[in-house]
Structures are given as C-alpha cells and as structure tokens.
Write an enzyme that holds these catalytic residues in place. Structure first.
Site, mmCIF file in Angstrom:
data_model
loop_
_atom_site.group_PDB
_atom_site.id
_atom_site.type_symbol
_atom_site.label_atom_id
_atom_site.label_comp_id
_atom_site.label_asym_id
_atom_site.label_seq_id
_atom_site.Cartn_x
_atom_site.Cartn_y
_atom_site.Cartn_z
ATOM 1 N N HIS A 153 0.830 -1.205 0.000
ATOM 2 C CA HIS A 153 0.000 0.000 0.000
ATOM 3 C C HIS A 153 0.869 1.261 0.000
ATOM 4 C CE1 HIS A 153 -3.496 2.292 2.211
ATOM 5 N NE2 HIS A 153 -3.317 2.724 0.981
ATOM 6 N N GLU A 156 2.436 1.650 -3.307
ATOM 7 C CA GLU A 156 1.454 2.111 -4.299
ATOM 8 C C GLU A 156 1.313 3.637 -4.254
ATOM 9 O OE1 GLU A 156 -2.639 3.571 -4.161
ATOM 10 O OE2 GLU A 156 -2.721 1.579 -3.232
ATOM 11 N N GLU A 231 4.553 9.200 2.858
ATOM 12 C CA GLU A 231 3.455 8.331 2.435
ATOM 13 C C GLU A 231 3.237 7.162 3.382
ATOM 14 O OE1 GLU A 231 1.450 9.156 -0.067
ATOM 15 O OE2 GLU A 231 2.655 10.959 -0.290
#
Length: 1274
Positions: A153, A156, A231
């Site tokens: 994740h 991504e 992130e």
C-alpha cells in the site's frame, strides 16, 4: 446555492450523490461476486466538489445486489480484424521484441484481444482493440506481503511521488490538475497492485501511460527516504523540550497532551481510519482467519499497530523484487493504435533483463481445515445505547483449496444471487425477517483472490442471540439445499444477470477497466486471461442444464459440497467495546513514550531538526521547470463546445416528456419524475423509507417476493429515490421523487405496468417488514457516520445554509439517524399512524400535475414507447391531493461537533457565497479544482498526513481560512493555468454512456440550466485568468468570516481541541476574530493572528516559554516630505497622555520600571513603539502607558510639546540672531554631519525618487522648520 453539482450539470451528470475519496469498487469476475469487492486500499483522492455549487461524482459501480440502479448502454459493434491486419500487427510486435502468444475475437465486448509476451523480460501484455473511445491502460504486479506493515500500500502511494523522467514531488497531482483523464488511480489488493488510467483523448492517454510506466519502473521513492516517511510513516517531534504538544492534521486530527512525539504518514493515518470502522475490522479479521497460512493472512493495506515496524530498506527491496517487467501484467484497451501501444512499452521493457520475480511472487494456496474455527474479537463502539445488542456475527467459508473451474464459478455466481441478490432472496430475507439483527454483513461470494470464499452474517445482534444467528444461517442453507429455489426466482435471477452482462453497465467506471479487473482475476494467477471475458457459451450451457435437469439438481450439490459439508468454516463474533478506541490510543502513546525514553538528548534534537526540514521540503513547491516536464495538452486540443445531448421536449396527455435519441443497443431507459413540493415538512424524513417500501412490500395480489421476482423477470430493474437541490437564483428548492427503470424494447409495456404497480398498488400494511427497513437504515447510517464522516459533516453544513441542504439532511444525515432511532421504538406502538403517513406521502406525490417523463433510446424505440407512456400517465391522479407547502427549515447556524468513537476526525467549514454577493462565473470551477489540487492537497495530505481533503468553493479547518490569502498572493505561469483549465474541462466533459447522457439532460432541465448557460460557463472556464483567482479571494473570505464549522471527531480529540479554542472564545467576546494560527517550530511558539472586528486592527499573539515578554505597536507612517513628521511624532506622543498627563512618562518609566527594553523607532515608512520586561505586572504597566501614549497623546493639543520635540524659533535677546531649536531638529543636524549617514540617505532617495522613500522620515534640518502644528495633528 446549487445542492446539485453544477459543474457536472454543465456536462452530463449521472446522479446526485456525495462522494469522498471515492473508492471505485473492484468487482469479481462476471459470473460471481456480483456485489462483493475485495477489501483493499486505494490511492484515489477524489477532488470532486461538494458545496456551493457542487460537482457530481457518479458512483463507480458495476454490479449491485439490486439490479435497479443507473441503467446504462453498450457500445456500437466493432468488426473482426482481417488476416492482413493481424499479420501486419504481428510483424510490428516481432520487431519490437514481442511474441504473440494467442489471439481471440471476443464477441461479448466486440473486441479483438491479443496476448503478447515480451521476449527479453517475460512481461505479458493483453492488447484489446475495439471501437470504445474511452481507452484504458493498466499495469499490475503480484505483490504478496509477508506481514501487515502495509508495504504494498505504501509503495502504491510512493511510486506516484516522482520518477526518473518526472522528478517532481507529485506527478499524480499534476495529472489530476491538467489532464482529460476519465480514470486515474491505483489499487492495492491483498496480493497485487494495479495502476490503471483512462482517457478519451489519444495524446492525453499516451501522456498518462508514459507517466505511470516511468513511475512504477523508475520511482524516486526508492532513493528518497522522505517520500517513504511522508506516504508511509515517520516520527514527528516539534520540540524535544516540550512536555505538552498539540498536532493537528486537518481531515485526520491527532492530539496529544503528554507526549509530543507522534506517528504520522498518509497511509498510517488512512489505515487508522479503516481500523475505526467495525465492518472493515470484521472483513479483515474474516480474511485473515480464513487464510492463516498464506499471504492473505496479513493486511496488505497495513495495520496501524504494525506499520511503524516497516524499514526503508524493506521498502526498497520490495520494489526491487516485485516491480519488475518479469512480474508484470500489462493491459491496453480501446480504439487507439495497437502498434503504438507496443512501441511505448518496448521503450521501457527493453531496459530490463529477465528476473525470477514471477516465481517469487506466486501465491501459495491455503490448505483446507479439518475442523471449523471460532474467533471472538472486540471492536470500538460508542457507549450510547444497549451494547449487548450491538454484536456482529459472521460465518465464513473457504470454498475450495484451488480456484474454481469455469462451470463451478458460473454456477456459484448464480447461486449467490439467488440466495442474496435481491430483498426477496431467501437467505437475505430470512435473516432480516428473523429480528435477530439489524443488517447483513459478509456479502456472499468473493472469488477475486486465488481461492474463493463465502461470508454471511448479521450485525446489531443481541449477545444472547449470537448462537441463534449461526443456527439460522445453517438451517436456511440446509433447507435451500433440500428444497431448492422457486422457478420464478431462478428465472428472475437469470434475466437480471444476463441483462446486466449484455448491457455491460459500468457507469462512470471505464468499461475497459472493468474488463481488465475481470480478466486479471484469472491472469494474475497464470491462468487464461481470455476466459473471464467470454460468458455467452457457458451462460447458454448453464441455462440448458437448468432447463434439462432442473435448478435443484444444478445448485443443491454445489451448496452442499462447498458450504454445508465443508469444514473450513470460521465463525467470527465481534463484541462492542466502548473502551477499545481509547485503549488503542493509549497503546500508541505508550509505544511512543518508550521510543522517546530510549532517545538521547542529541537524538531528540536531531529528530526535531529533521521534522522541521521535512516540513519545509513538503511545503516547498516544485520549480516551474520541473512542473513543465509533465506532459500535457494545450487549450487548442480542447473542444470549444460542450457535449451535445439530443433532446426533444414534447407532451403526452398533458405531461412534459423529454426524449433523447441515442443508440442504446435495444434498451429503453426511463425516468418518471414527481414533484415533492406539496409534502408536509414533518413527512420528509419518511420519504427514503417510503421509496424502499414501494419496492419491498407487496400488493393486494402479490407478496413482495412475487413482485420482486416479476420485476427481475421482465425488466433490467426499477429504483425509486428522492432528489433534492437548490436552484441558483431561486429561494424554493428543486425536490422530486424519481422512478428509474430499464427494459429491452420488447418489454417496455411490462416496465411501465410494473412502475404503475409499484407506485399505486403496493400496500403499506406489513409492519414487520417496515420495522426491518428502519433497523437496516439505522445500521447503514451508523456505519456511514464512521466511514464517511466527511459526508456527514458536509450534509450538516448544507442544512445550516440552505433549505435544500436541510431537506437532504432530514433524509440522510444526523437528523435522519435521530429520526430512525426514534421511529424504531414507535413502529410497534404507532403503526397505524405510520402507515397512514406513508399513504399521505403517496397522495402528495402521485399526480400528473407537476410530473415529467424522461426517455433515452433510439428513435424507433422512442416512437413505439409513446403509447405505453400515455397508458401509464392516464392511470395517475390528474391533480395533486394536497396544495404546495412552504419549506423554511434550516439547522441552527452555530458551529457543532458530532462525537463518535473513531481514530479519524473530519472537519468541515462552509459558507453560502451567493448570499454574500458572489455571481457565478465558470472560472470558479477552475479555481476550486486548483485549490483542491494544490493548497488543500499540500496542507492536508502532504504536510498534514491526512488521507484527503476537498473543496467546493469551501475551505476546511482553520488552515483553510488562509485560502483567500493564498489566492490573493498566487502567481501562476501560463503552463500551470492551462493545466488547471484543462483539468476542469476534463471534469465537465466526463465520459458518459448514453443512459447517463439522457439522465444528465433531465437534471439540467430540472435545474433550469440551458444550453446557452453551458456554453457561457465553458467559455468562462477556457478564458480563466490569474486575475480571476485573485478576485475570487473576496468570495472565499465569506468562508473565513461567516462560515459554519462541523466536526465529526472522537471525545478525546474534541476535549483537546476545546483547550485550544478557549482562547478563541475569549477573543470573540472581546471583539476579535482569529484570522489564522500556526505553530512556529523555529521559535517553539504558537502564533495566532487576530483582527479587531470593529476597527480592523491586526494583532499577532505569539506564545512560548520565554519569560522576556515583548509588546509592540506599529503604525505605517509614510511621509510626503522631509519635514520629519513621523520622527517628531514618535518623540512627542511619549510626552504625556490622557491617562498619564505628566511631562515625560517615558522618563518616569526609565527611572522606575524593570523593563528589559523601552524605546521607539522611526523607519522610512513606519513607526514602532516596543517594550519588554520579565515581570508580568511591570510588563502590563509598560503596555498600558504605551497604548495610552500612542492613541491619546497630549501633544496633539499642546503646541509647546510640538515646539520642544520638533522645532521652534529661539531668541533670548532682540539684538541677537534668531536660531532654530528642538530635540529632533538638533538630533538630525547631528545625523547630517556624518558622511556615512549622508551617503546612506542620498543613496536611498536616489533609488526611490517616486515614492515615500524619496524623502527623509527622520527629517532634513533644512526642511524641518517648514512643518506646521496643524500638519502634525492631522
């Protein structure tokens, strides 16, 4: 203020739905899992607008249980390629390094599909060619995680944060700003990661493809630790010495009072939100319990408790290992050049050699259990209501130790729909009618992973009924296996599924992407990628088998083998725990406390420094040259006219009819619209339940099961729902009930007969079913409150600002939830009254008066439909049974907070711009989109670590009160402005299928939006300038000064926020408004900017632990000449005042105070009066003297003070020479005696000959005597 989204209304609106960050559902292959979608995380940050006006975001839905949603049509046929075309393409592929593995014509999607293999790397490419202009590209990697650190994740997210070819911070955001994409996103599955894009413009499409390919293969993030931190996760520490710290992240807010060390990061915060929602927690626990021994036993999205264990080295290695062409599946679809696709790909793939990634990423199969398993877990719950009645229970089966074969997959898909697909389906109906729970959980078949699973259960279950639910599920399944299904039910399911497959209804979700996800369900596991695209033959075979053997012989063996006789069953019981949320937060704080305790003083100082450095990097914009590297279109590529929808307005039997002549592949799409303006206000909250009752109660001749089956057998579905919007320029809202239906041309008469049956013959007599509706709706609203807090906040703000918002909130917000909670108790005692109210709603709504019909199909079908429409209209009452009423409801305009148990908080702020004089201009759409993609994105997501924020001409939380300042100071080059305009046009020209075009035209008609207005708005969008941005700041100021704030937050965070708001309350009482507030780490201080509402005076209040307190008051004092008036006044005001009328208060302070500073300065353009002291009492004494001095000085009434401090003639003896005297005059004579000072003054005046700096504010001794006392006083 339009409640409906004007921007989309200017083009082709599909539905009036709220959406934030919208998660496009990933659907199971075409045979099964028609509703279930994989629990996954996704990058989508939907910057669609919701405010004043508001953008419409169509829901990304392919299939749902009830096949009665937005009807849509299929594309025109394509033709098979000729042998010559096939040979030529193969030659090109060979030259580019690809070998053709196989090729098939797929009649179901009217496309030619070729599977290639890149010879050097082994990358596989599916190239699907047809006439669909909405082109799709996707690249998919198998990415099986080994733990719950969320590495797939986080990666991504991270790969889209700059790449080798596009080295800026957020190419993804630049694409959002300036492309015509019809889809732009990324998905993380439990075992794979997908990067899809779509566009109808060839140039734009290949730009998107190039950016995405460079992002996945050559991302900056594997070399940039700070991207991983942003992130994924990182520690944040503002001040190593502080014992109390406060951190606000806007849409996601974390407060801590004891430990200034924080966890933050986009994925970390996103997953905290996911783990706050009971349904998501249940889904994750179910999957992990079913698959304890393979990759599905961990969370690819990331568990917030585990995410901080991920290291940067593991992150880099995961990319190196799995983001390789040898592990890639690439998809192209649409009407672009198939050779060009391979050329683009080969340029990237040829840079790699083959690797073992495909072998290393293979998914191990989970071996089946020999015995069932039971799991009991807690979930965070509020302490309101009876906790013993809020349990959740779900039975889950792993159906097979290997993937289903095609026949079994198809059979189970139909079985799933038979059991659960409609309100009349037996397993769904029996569970809900049992009264053991409020709503279904689980959702049936899910076959998107390697091995299929099946889940079903209830939530809102009493602690004593948990076992009863499990027994009821098993007993019902056994009964279905023994007795089979009604033939009518089988026929209805067959028609519903077949209609959906042939119609190929994907809404705003690109068809090519739907096909990609379908194909990928097999292909990703190295199975046939063509098979999922072909349903005709297996569908016919299944229908023939049912016809020959009977449905029981087909479905019962499957049900017994894979569920009833299957020991791999996991029973999940979820127990409510009102303390779990606070316990989880306490665990996180304890973890952080331990981390901090292990750090040395040097470590803490370094972390604080790194935090500040990181923040600076996040807030530093990309340089213009970097932004220009992202490919984009020019305004010359943009059509000058909006999309045209053919619309003929006529009448049938006195009722207005809109007809749209569009190719729909033999399907009619119809809407019947009824005016709600005669409905009593107290009945408004009942309308959603009224609409549900029309479709889920019976008539005199049919029970609801028979009616539901008849709709399924004869049509493609019917839906009923309310539609409400403000209309710009009108006080009255637009409010209607809309009935939507679709059918093949040969079934149009059946469609209108059934619509008439639903509207006029359904009886409101089934008390127990209605009670189920109330319980189900309450459960949905409670789940929405946690999962879509932003939507709740937005609807609440709407309800405070306009009547249409109030109506909608009564039918879908907190007010509606409160109504349902009360209604649930009333159904047993007051059923007759409720039933009468439902009948009153019907009488108020149903009539030819004020109704409207909307039809979309080709001309032949439209012509043949008229007689059926006439028959339907003749059956309606001619006039309304009740007169129109006045709806004047608004919620209280005050700020409010809705407290719920959550780890994620939502804050919204809004104001009605039209009430403050704003006149709509198309440039506002460009500005709103730009704000969302820059200011909000940078402040909320990048710097704040939140998962999302959005703007509809509104701003969120106090960070966004500075939006107006951002707009006033904005500097946009032509490239950035062009991108903003193009991105907005991409929203306006959103790709839509024929049915959506017809529906959009209907909404525009209801809202009074003409084709002329659409053209005008488009021209305004295309001509947007930087000046428009700056002028819009005045409109946005209305949000700052008059906006209402709504928060949806946890109790602890509300308490912490109140501590910071007390100062604001005091300020408000004293006549100040807080303009903005910031933590300034450089000075370890909290700074608040206030504005005195009466006078406009601005006050900066900076608070920290420095005992040397400072006060200063500064005036802009630009002189027009060199008489030295600012300087003389600076001296004079300190020579006595109204409160302190002695000659020299300044001297007295010098004598007797503990001041650490006491002075005054004259600048060329301003005058400053500062004081400082370490003693509080002394400090406030100094402040008081200075304030009285500057505002109420004696000098403006005392000519002798002017003479003393400025200048005067002096003559002691008439026989002597007259001389000039005065403190400032004498001081400046000294200044003008020093060469350096003379040089400095001459230099400045020569540099600024045309403004105030061209004179001497201190005073030129040659000019000072020209100053008069009157000038000083003025």
């Amino acid at each position: 203020m339009e409640r409906v989204v004007l921007l989309r209304s200017l083009s082709c609106t599909t539905a009036c739905r709220r959406a934030f960050p919208s998660r496009p559902k990933l659907f199971a292959r075409h045979f099964s899992s028609l509703n279930k979608h994989v629990q996954r995380t996704n990058r989508s940050f939907s910057l669609r607008n919701r405010g004043c006006p508001r953008f419409i975001l169509a829901p990304h839905v392919l299939f749902r249980r009830s096949f009665s949603l937005t009807p849509q049509a299929v594309a025109t046929p394509s033709s098979k390629p000729t042998p010559q075309e096939t040979s030529r393409t193969s030659d090109v592929a060979e030259k580019l390094g690809f070998e053709r593995v196989s090729e098939e014509w797929i009649p179901e999607c009217k496309a030619n599909a070729v599977l290639y293999r890149h010879k050097k790397t082994g990358a596989q490419v599916m190239s699907v060619s047809n006439d669909d202009e909405n082109k799709v590209f996707g690249i998919v990697f198998r990415t099986p995680p080994k733990d719950s650190t969320g590495i797939p994740h986080i990666l991504e997210h991270s790969v889209l944060c700059g790449s080798r070819k596009y080295p800026l911070k957020e190419p993804f955001v630049e694409l959002l700003k300036g492309s015509l994409h019809t889809f732009l996103n990324a998905f993380t599955y439990p075992d794979r990661t997908c990067y899809p894009v779509a566009s109808t413009n060839n140039k734009d499409f290949y730009n998107l493809v190039d950016v995405y390919l460079d992002a996945v293969f050559f991302p900056k993030c594997v070399e940039d630790f700070q991207t991983f931190q942003q992130e994924g996760w990182h520690y944040e520490l503002n001040d190593p010495a502080e014992e109390i710290s406060f951190k606000e992240k806007d849409m996601v807010v974390n407060y801590t009072e004891e430990f200034p060390l924080l966890f933050t990061g986009v994925v970390f915060n996103e997953m905290k939100g996911v783990y706050s929602q009971p349904d998501n927690i249940l889904s994750r626990i179910s999957q992990q319990a079913l698959f304890p021994d393979n990759t599905y036993g961990v969370d690819s999205g990331g568990d917030p408790r585990v995410i901080p264990k991920l290291t940067f080295e593991e992150f880099k290695e995961f990319h190196r290992k799995y983001y390789h062409p040898s592990n890639a599946k690439v998809w192209f679809y649409g009407d672009d050049d198939s050779d060009e696709r391979l050329r683009i790909l080969s340029a990237f793939l040829d840079q790699f050699d083959a690797s073992s990634a495909a072998d290393e990423s293979k998914i191990d199969r989970q071996r089946l259990f020999s015995d069932p398993v039971r799991v009991v877990e807690k979930y965070p719950a509020g302490d309101a209501g009876d906790l013993k009645k809020r349990h959740m229970v779900c039975l889950n089966w792993l159906l097979s130790d290997e993937p289903f074969d095609l026949e079994t997959e198809l059979t189970f898909g139909f079985l799933d729909h038979l059991m659960l697909g409609t309100p009349a389906s037996p397993l769904r109906r029996i569970l809900l009618e049992s009264g053991l729970g409020d709503a279904i959980v689980g959702g049936g078949i899910d076959d998107e992973l390697l091995q299929p699973q099946f889940s079903i259960g209830l939530k809102g279950v009493s602690e004593d009924d948990v076992q009863k639910v499990e027994e009821l599920i098993m007993n019902t399944l056994n009964k279905l296996a023994d007795e089979g299904f009604d033939e009518e039910a089988v026929e209805a399911s067959m028609n519903t599924i077949e209609f959906s497959l042939r119609e190929n209804n994907t809404g705003s979700f690109p068809r090519g992407l739907s096909l990609m996800l379908r194909s990928m369900g097999k292909w990703i596991y190295d199975m046939d990628p063509f098979e999922p695209l072909k349903y005709e033959k297996p569908l016919e075979a299944l229908k023939a088998r049912i016809s020959e053997e009977g449905s029981k012989a087909v479905f019962s063996p499957v049900l017994k083998k894979y569920i009833l006789d299957n020991p791999h069953c996991v029973a999940i019981e979820m127990q409510p725990d009102p303390e779990k949320a606070s316990k989880d937060e306490a665990e996180e704080r304890e973890m952080l406390q331990k981390v901090k305790a292990c750090m040395t003083e040097e470590d803490l100082v370094e972390l604080a420094r790194a935090t500040q450095e990181f923040r600076i990097k996040q807030e530093t914009p990309d340089p213009p040259e970097a932004l220009k590297c992202v490919p984009s279109l020019s305004l010359q590529d943009i059509p000058k006219k909006p999309t045209h929808v053919p619309t003929e307005i006529g009448e049938i039997n006195g009722v207005k009819v809109l007809k749209h002549d569009l190719f729909t592949n033999d399907v009619l799409y119809a809407e019947a619209v009824f005016d709600m303006s005669s409905l009593k206000p107290e009945l408004i909250p009942l309308v959603p339940l009224f609409c549900q009752s029309l479709l889920e109660m019976g008539t005199k001749d049919m029970d609801f099961i028979q009616l539901n089956q008849l709709i399924g057998r004869k049509t493609g579905g019917i839906s009923v729902y309310p539609f409400t919007s403000s209309i710009r320029g009108k006080d009255e809202p637009c409010s209607h009930m809309i009935v939507r239906g679709k059918a093949m041309a040969g079934r149009v008469e059946d469609l209108f007969d059934l619509i008439n049956t639903v509207l006029q013959q359904v009886q409101f007599t089934d008390q127990q079913r209605f009670k189920q509706f109330v319980s189900q709706s309450k459960a949905r609203m409670e789940n929405r409150l946690r999962g879509s807090g932003h939507g709740i906040a937005a609807s609440r703000m709407d309800a405070k600002l306009n009547v249409a918002g109030w109506i909608s909130e009564q039918m879908g917000g907190i007010s509606y939830l409160e109504f349902l909670q009360s209604l649930e108790k009333q159904v047993d005692q007051e059923w007759d009254s409720i039933s009468s109210s439902l009948e009153e709603i019907r009488r108020s709504l149903l009539s030819k008066e004020g109704s409207l019909i909307n039809l979309t199909a080709d001309d032949k079908i439209l012509s043949s439909t008229e007689k059926h429409v006439a028959k339907f209209l003749d059956s309606l009452p001619r006039e309304k049974a009740t007169a129109n009423v006045s709806w004047n409801g608004l919620l209280s305009p005050g700020h409010e907070c809705i407290v719920i148990p959550t780890q994620v908080n939502y804050v919204g702020k809004a104001a009605n711009l039209y009430e403050n004089g704003y006149q709509l201009n198309g440039s506002a759409y460009v500005i709103s989109k730009y704000i969302g993609n820059t200011w909000l994105w940078d402040r909320v997501r990048v710097s704040g670590g939140a998962y999302g924020g959005f703007c509809d001409f509104d701003t969120h939380s106090d960070v966004y009160d500075r939006t107006a300042d951002f707009l006033r100071e904005i500097e946009l080059d032509e490239d950035c402005l062009t991108k903003a305009i193009i991105g907005t046009i991409g929203d306006v020209d959103a790709y839509q299928l024929p049915d959506a075009k017809g529906y959009s035209s209907l909404l525009r008609h209801l809202l009074g939006i003409t084709e002329e207005e659409r053209q005008k708005r488009r021209e305004e969008i295309l001509s947007t300038s930087v000046k428009d941005f700056r002028e819009f700041a005045e409109a946005v100021d209305a949000v700052r000064h008059k906006g209402v704030v709504v928060a949806v937050a946890s109790a602890d965070d509300v308490t912490a926020a109140h501590k910071t708001s007390r100062t604001s309350d005091v300020a408000e009482e004293l006549g100040f408004e807080r303009v903005s507030e910031e933590w300034i780490p450089e000075y370890k201080a909290n700074a608040v900017l206030y504005r005195h509402k009466k006078t406009g005076a601005q006050v900066m209040s900076v608070s920290n632990d420095d005992e040397n307190k400072v006060f200063g008051i500064v005036f802009r004092t630009p002189p027009k000449d060199s008489t030295g008036i600012p300087h003389i006044l600076e001296h004079s005001v300190l020579c006595g005042s109204r409160k302190y009328p002695l000659k020299e208060p300044f001297v007295e302070l010098l004598k007797s105070s503990l001041h650490t500073f006491l002075n005054a300065f004259t600048y060329p353009d301003r005058t400053c009066f500062p004081v400082a002291s370490t003693n509080n009492k002394d400090f406030y004494n100094l402040v008081d003297v200075y304030l009285d001095a500057v505002f109420f000085p004696k000098c403006v009434e005392d000519f002798q003070t002017f003479q003393q401090e400025g200048w005067h003639f002096e003559l002691n003896d008439p026989a002597e020479e007259i001389s000039f005297k005065g403190v400032v005059f004498s001081e400046m004579k000294g200044v003008y005696s020093q060469p350096d000072n003379i040089l400095s003054e001459i230099s400045r005046q020569a540099l600024f000959p045309d403004n105030t700096y061209g004179v001497d504010s201190g005073g030129d001794p040659r000019v000072i005597p020209k100053l008069t006392f009157e000038e000083l006083k003025v």
